[in-house]
Design a protein around this motif. Structure first.
Motif, mmCIF file in Angstrom:
data_model
loop_
_atom_site.group_PDB
_atom_site.id
_atom_site.type_symbol
_atom_site.label_atom_id
_atom_site.label_comp_id
_atom_site.label_asym_id
_atom_site.label_seq_id
_atom_site.Cartn_x
_atom_site.Cartn_y
_atom_site.Cartn_z
ATOM 1 N N ILE B 294 0.821 -1.375 0.043
ATOM 2 C CA ILE B 294 0.059 -0.030 -0.008
ATOM 3 C C ILE B 294 0.883 1.212 -0.113
ATOM 4 C CG2 ILE B 294 -0.351 0.292 2.525
ATOM 5 C CD1 ILE B 294 -3.071 0.336 -0.093
ATOM 6 N N GLY B 295 2.152 1.210 0.617
ATOM 7 C CA GLY B 295 3.018 2.198 0.620
ATOM 8 C C GLY B 295 3.568 2.428 -0.664
ATOM 9 N N VAL B 296 4.008 1.541 -1.455
ATOM 10 C CA VAL B 296 4.250 1.689 -2.718
ATOM 11 C C VAL B 296 3.095 2.546 -3.617
ATOM 12 C CG1 VAL B 296 4.717 0.273 -4.887
ATOM 13 C CG2 VAL B 296 5.815 -0.112 -3.016
ATOM 14 N N PHE B 297 1.853 1.851 -3.536
ATOM 15 C CA PHE B 297 0.930 2.760 -4.230
ATOM 16 C C PHE B 297 1.003 4.156 -3.900
ATOM 17 C CE2 PHE B 297 -3.660 3.726 -4.132
ATOM 18 C CZ PHE B 297 -4.041 3.648 -5.696
ATOM 19 N N LEU B 298 0.908 4.483 -2.467
ATOM 20 C CA LEU B 298 0.810 5.930 -2.213
ATOM 21 C C LEU B 298 2.288 6.787 -2.820
ATOM 22 C CD1 LEU B 298 -0.709 5.643 1.283
ATOM 23 C CD2 LEU B 298 -1.895 6.131 -0.771
ATOM 24 N N GLY B 299 3.296 5.942 -2.572
ATOM 25 C CA GLY B 299 4.615 6.659 -3.120
ATOM 26 C C GLY B 299 4.469 6.817 -4.645
ATOM 27 N N ALA B 300 4.167 5.786 -5.066
ATOM 28 C CA ALA B 300 4.021 6.093 -6.775
ATOM 29 C C ALA B 300 3.058 6.803 -7.203
ATOM 30 C CB ALA B 300 3.161 4.757 -7.453
ATOM 31 N N ILE B 301 1.938 7.262 -6.635
ATOM 32 C CA ILE B 301 1.041 8.399 -6.899
ATOM 33 C C ILE B 301 1.666 9.631 -6.513
ATOM 34 C CG2 ILE B 301 -0.926 9.665 -5.801
ATOM 35 C CD1 ILE B 301 -2.272 7.065 -5.661
ATOM 36 N N LEU B 302 2.510 9.832 -5.412
ATOM 37 C CA LEU B 302 3.230 11.028 -5.128
ATOM 38 C C LEU B 302 4.273 11.421 -6.155
ATOM 39 C CD1 LEU B 302 3.787 13.139 -2.767
ATOM 40 C CD2 LEU B 302 5.694 12.023 -2.354
ATOM 41 N N PHE B 303 5.218 10.482 -6.427
ATOM 42 C CA PHE B 303 6.298 10.672 -7.430
ATOM 43 C C PHE B 303 5.725 10.616 -8.801
ATOM 44 C CE2 PHE B 303 9.165 11.084 -4.579
ATOM 45 C CZ PHE B 303 9.617 10.197 -3.733
ATOM 46 N N GLY B 304 5.002 10.202 -9.218
ATOM 47 C CA GLY B 304 4.401 10.032 -10.653
ATOM 48 C C GLY B 304 3.498 11.472 -10.713
ATOM 49 N N GLY B 305 2.795 11.928 -9.835
ATOM 50 C CA GLY B 305 2.144 13.122 -9.801
ATOM 51 C C GLY B 305 3.049 14.187 -10.052
ATOM 52 N N LEU B 306 4.282 14.225 -9.044
ATOM 53 C CA LEU B 306 5.084 15.201 -9.118
ATOM 54 C C LEU B 306 5.873 15.389 -10.253
ATOM 55 C CD1 LEU B 306 6.852 15.133 -5.758
ATOM 56 C CD2 LEU B 306 5.600 16.991 -6.557
ATOM 57 N N SER B 307 6.063 14.300 -10.854
ATOM 58 C CA SER B 307 7.132 14.203 -12.290
ATOM 59 C C SER B 307 6.103 14.769 -13.220
ATOM 60 C CB SER B 307 7.491 12.738 -12.575
ATOM 61 O OG SER B 307 8.345 12.373 -11.529
ATOM 62 N N TYR B 308 5.016 13.796 -13.181
ATOM 63 C CA TYR B 308 3.953 14.612 -14.414
ATOM 64 C C TYR B 308 3.655 16.085 -14.164
ATOM 65 C CZ TYR B 308 0.325 14.966 -17.804
ATOM 66 O OH TYR B 308 -0.589 15.389 -18.858
ATOM 67 N N GLY B 309 3.295 16.669 -13.018
ATOM 68 C CA GLY B 309 2.962 18.064 -12.832
ATOM 69 C C GLY B 309 4.012 18.871 -13.095
ATOM 70 N N SER B 310 5.428 18.618 -13.011
ATOM 71 C CA SER B 310 6.600 19.236 -13.011
ATOM 72 C C SER B 310 6.487 20.022 -14.400
ATOM 73 C CB SER B 310 7.817 18.522 -13.066
ATOM 74 O OG SER B 310 7.880 17.736 -13.999
ATOM 75 N N ALA B 311 5.856 19.590 -15.528
ATOM 76 C CA ALA B 311 5.802 20.262 -16.625
ATOM 77 C C ALA B 311 5.113 21.645 -16.300
ATOM 78 C CB ALA B 311 5.124 19.492 -17.920
ATOM 79 N N GLY B 312 3.983 21.531 -15.877
ATOM 80 C CA GLY B 312 3.348 22.611 -15.458
ATOM 81 C C GLY B 312 3.917 23.628 -14.795
ATOM 82 N N MET B 313 4.951 23.282 -13.945
ATOM 83 C CA MET B 313 5.770 24.262 -13.191
ATOM 84 C C MET B 313 6.466 25.146 -14.186
ATOM 85 S SD MET B 313 7.382 21.868 -10.119
ATOM 86 C CE MET B 313 7.932 22.932 -9.030
ATOM 87 N N SER B 314 7.067 24.625 -15.290
ATOM 88 C CA SER B 314 8.007 25.535 -16.076
ATOM 89 C C SER B 314 7.022 26.310 -17.025
ATOM 90 C CB SER B 314 8.713 24.582 -16.999
ATOM 91 O OG SER B 314 8.195 23.435 -17.820
ATOM 92 N N PHE B 315 5.742 25.677 -17.205
ATOM 93 C CA PHE B 315 4.780 26.501 -17.731
ATOM 94 C C PHE B 315 4.238 27.574 -17.096
ATOM 95 C CE2 PHE B 315 1.170 26.751 -21.035
ATOM 96 C CZ PHE B 315 2.051 26.484 -22.359
ATOM 97 N N GLY B 316 3.887 27.429 -15.940
ATOM 98 C CA GLY B 316 3.248 28.514 -15.140
ATOM 99 C C GLY B 316 4.078 29.529 -14.066
ATOM 100 N N ALA B 317 5.397 28.844 -13.857
ATOM 101 C CA ALA B 317 6.235 29.785 -12.903
ATOM 102 C C ALA B 317 7.505 29.764 -13.632
ATOM 103 C CB ALA B 317 6.316 29.051 -11.662
ATOM 104 N N GLY B 318 7.780 29.373 -14.750
ATOM 105 C CA GLY B 318 9.007 29.549 -15.387
ATOM 106 C C GLY B 318 10.250 28.683 -14.736
ATOM 107 N N VAL B 319 9.989 27.811 -13.845
ATOM 108 C CA VAL B 319 10.667 27.042 -12.901
ATOM 109 C C VAL B 319 11.160 25.854 -13.926
ATOM 110 C CG1 VAL B 319 11.306 25.746 -10.759
ATOM 111 C CG2 VAL B 319 9.573 27.744 -10.796
ATOM 112 N N PRO B 320 12.503 25.552 -13.874
ATOM 113 C CA PRO B 320 13.072 24.168 -14.737
ATOM 114 C C PRO B 320 12.292 23.079 -13.926
ATOM 115 C CG PRO B 320 14.583 25.706 -14.112
ATOM 116 C CD PRO B 320 13.588 26.233 -13.548
#
Lengths: 320, 360
Positions: B294-320
């Motif tokens: 269950i921890g792996v499940f939650l961990g995957a959500i956190l990291f997968g979400g962060l990695s996918y969302g990171s594109a939004g960071m560069s778009f919205g805030a100019g952050v690499p």
């Protein structure tokens, strides 16, 4: 081009490729001799390559000219040491799992280096090409020897430095009190502690040295081969250095031999096209060569229990 | 003090949560140092994740392989092995699926399962090599699986370039439609996000992981060997065989991750200069999840979400977007150095403990 010339060039290219590996593997040796596994070598190399690129660039901007790469070289050692400090604090003081922290070092250093590169250079994924890098040095008289002169005595200054460090390391490790204590801490920390050797201190020295040397290894690649830093500048060299360390049985001279072997395997890759027979061998096989050879050597020759016996075990005086 | 000790063991929930918070703080500091606005960046990240059905679907798509690789790393960990070769097993899984998907032409009810199973077995066997070398020759599995990662990469490139290549391209021919495992109605529902059955298989694997390890005799042996190989040997277990088995199962999870990247997402395999990185992220996921399913499940959500969302960071805030790697690295660092986290929390906890005493 005749065969002798090709052989000469092959030796020369081997030296270029193996220099960075020797630096890094020697660093790993200090860490692992003290009992701390360091699979973060890859990350430390990345840090060094990045720091060298940036510091050299700034030095060039400041008008330091041909002294610039040396500034970058030293900066790489410092930056690498700082990263290794992170490793040391968590594994030695807080007894975190050494392998896991090594993985973290790899993730963090690449992330940070790329982030900083993009921040510093307006979103570019690569540092600017350096106008000043190391150039090959001809050793007077010796470089006039036919074949050997071009093959061995015309090399980057880093090659001469690393060979000197290897010899000094051998002497330090096996013929000085410091070396004896470092090895004792890695073999049997509780006994070392009993006779008054500070396990913590020697392990910190080991890990920090690994950071400095692996940093120099990374810098070597930037300052002799690529002239800039990008995400793929290192790509696996640190892991090969780790293999060279194990292959070389944690012995400085063995490490040099093993690293040269890997350097040769890499040099062969770039020479592959020149020979008639290699037309029939897919290029991927040359890429695989160093890794396959390592596996074979590890499975066949090295075998069990050559590592420092306390390698990977956090030292907890309370559990003695 | 006893209750405090209970809360602060390794498997407790508090350490990961505090580590995550500290990780985000480290990321924020990095952003501030680079002259960016961390709050805007994190908001853009979350916006990116939840703004449209397409983004939510794609986030699930990004999370799925991490569940597989996280389970793979965890399974080996549970049996005392550090499988750093998940990366290579993942690539072998991709290759197995591509070979069957491209070269064979079968009805879908045979083709797709065959491609999935082939990829899974490829991954399992690749991990089995490391297990065998460890069991029979005493080769450290960390070093052998690092080597196997690179060999897998170049071997796959060779197989694609030699047997499967699309003329004039750096990728394989497309996998036959009969081997693809897309979920068409869900794709429509999410405006063409690449949804596939791999996500469902990943969830099933979480259950399988739990069941195999804690509900079977085999799992008991695996865990016993991981816990104390000497005692397991004394108890009459075959430690060497168990090691190979454990690596094989771990590799099957990793291979499945690669399989669905081909059959569910891309439909072909490209010649790669470096391996895709899901294996190394799997280590992060496993660590954060405390090596529980269950921890792996939650961990995957956190990291997968962060990695996918990171594109939004560069778009919205100019952050690499690489700043997310710093956050992820920092989070695992704090999870691994839980001693450090406890040390951070000490003043705060002491205050609370003394307050509680006063109250009593």
């Amino acid at each position: 081009m005749n065969v002798l010339d090709i052989i000469g060039q092959l030796i020369n290219t081997t030296l270029v490729f193996s220099t960075a590996l020797i630096f890094t593997a020697l660093g790993g040796m200090y860490s692992e001799r003290s009992g701390v596994v360091n699979i973060g070598l890859e990350g430390l190399m990345v840090s060094g390559a990045f720091a060298a690129a940036v510091a050299t660039e700034y030095a060039i901007q400041a008008g330091l000219g041909s002294a610039s790469p040396w500034i970058g070289f030293i900066a790489a050692a410092i930056y690498g040491t700082l990263f290794a400090l992170l490793h040391a604090i968590s594994t030695i003081t807080f007894r975190a799992d050494q392998t896991v922290v090594g993985v973290v070092i790899n993730i963090l250093s690449l992330g940070l280096a790329l982030y900083l590169t993009k921040s510093l250079y307006d979103g570019s994924g690569q540092t600017p090409l350096l106008a000043n890098v190391f150039h090959k040095v001809k050793i007077p008289f010796l470089s006039d020897i036919p074949l050997l002169g071009k093959a061995i005595f015309t090399a980057y200054p880093t090659t001469y430095i690393v060979l000197a460090i290897a010899v000094v390391s051998y002497f330090v490790l096996f013929h000085t009190p410091f070396g004896l204590r470092l090895r004792a801490v890695g073999e049997h920390p509780s006994s070392a502690d009993t006779v008054g050797i500070s396990v913590t201190k020697y392990r910190y020295i080991g890990v920090l040295l690994s950071g400095a040397l692996a940093g120099l290894g990374g810098a070597t690649i930037t300052l002799t081969t690529t002239s800039s830093f990008a995400h793929n500048t290192i790509s696996g060299q640190g892991f090969i250095a780790l293999a060279a360390l194990i292959f070389g049985k944690w012995n400085p001279l063995g490490v040099v031999g093993a690293a040269m072997f890997f350097g040769l395997a890499q040099a062969l890759r770039s020479f592959a096209q020149r020979f008639e027979f290699s037309q029939h061998i897919p290029v991927e096989f040359f890429y695989m060569l160093p890794y396959v050879l390592t596996l074979i050597v590890l499975a066949g020759a090295v075998g069990r229990s050559n590592a420092p016996s306390a390698l990977g075990q956090p030292y907890d005086p309370a559990k003695r | 003090m006893e209750t405090l000790k209970k809360i602060f063991n390794k498997s407790s929930i508090l350490i990961p949560i505090v580590s995550i918070i500290l990780g985000f703080v480290v990321g924020a500091i990095a952003m501030l140092a680079g002259g960016y606005d961390p709050i805007l960046a994190y908001t853009s990240l979350i916006n990116k994740l939840f703004s449209t059905p397409y983004n939510m679907g794609e986030a699930v798509r990004a999370i799925t392989p991490l569940i597989f690789t996280g389970l793979a790393v965890s399974f080996a960990f549970r049996t005392g092995l550090f499988n750093i070769g998940v990366e290579g097993q993942f690539v072998m899984g991709m290759t197995g699926a591509t070979i069957v998907g491209v070269l064979l032409d079968l009805p879908w009810y045979i083709h797709a399962p065959l491609a999935v199973i082939t990829g899974a077995v490829f991954g399992g066997l690749w991990a089995g090599i490391a297990g065998y070398l460890k069991a029979k020759r005493g080769v450290n599995e960390v070093i052998s699986s690092i080597m196997l990662n690179w060999i897998a990469l170049f071997l796959s490139n060779f197989i694609i370039a030699k047997f499967l290549v699309e003329k004039g391209q750096q990728k394989s021919m497309p996998v036959h439609e009969s081997a693809m495992v897309k979920i068409d109605w869900l794709i429509k529902l999410t405006d063409n996000a690449r949804m596939h059955w791999g996500t469902v298989v990943a969830l099933i694997c979480i259950v399988v992981f739990y069941f195999v390890l804690w509900r079977t005799k085999q799992g008991y042996e695996l865990r016993a060997v991981g816990h104390n190989p000497d005692a397991a040997l004394y108890a009459g277990m075959n430690v060497n065989v168990t090691m190979v088995k454990s690596m094989f199962i771990s590799g099957v999870f990793a291979g499945l991750g690669g399989v669905f990247e081909i059959l569910g997402v891309f439909g072909n395999q490209t010649v790669m200069a470096a391996s895709p990185g899901y294996g190394f992220d799997g280590i992060a996921v496993a660590l954060l999840g405390g090596n529980t399913p269950i921890g792996v499940f939650l961990g995957a959500i956190l990291f997968g979400g962060l990695s996918y969302g990171s594109a939004g960071m560069s778009f919205g805030a100019g952050v690499p977007p690489e700043v997310v790697r710093i956050v992820i690295g920092a989070v695992i660092f704090f999870v691994a150095s839980h001693g450090l986290v406890k040390w951070f929390l000490k003043p705060f906890l002491n205050k609370r403990a003394s307050k509680r005493k006063e109250a009593v």
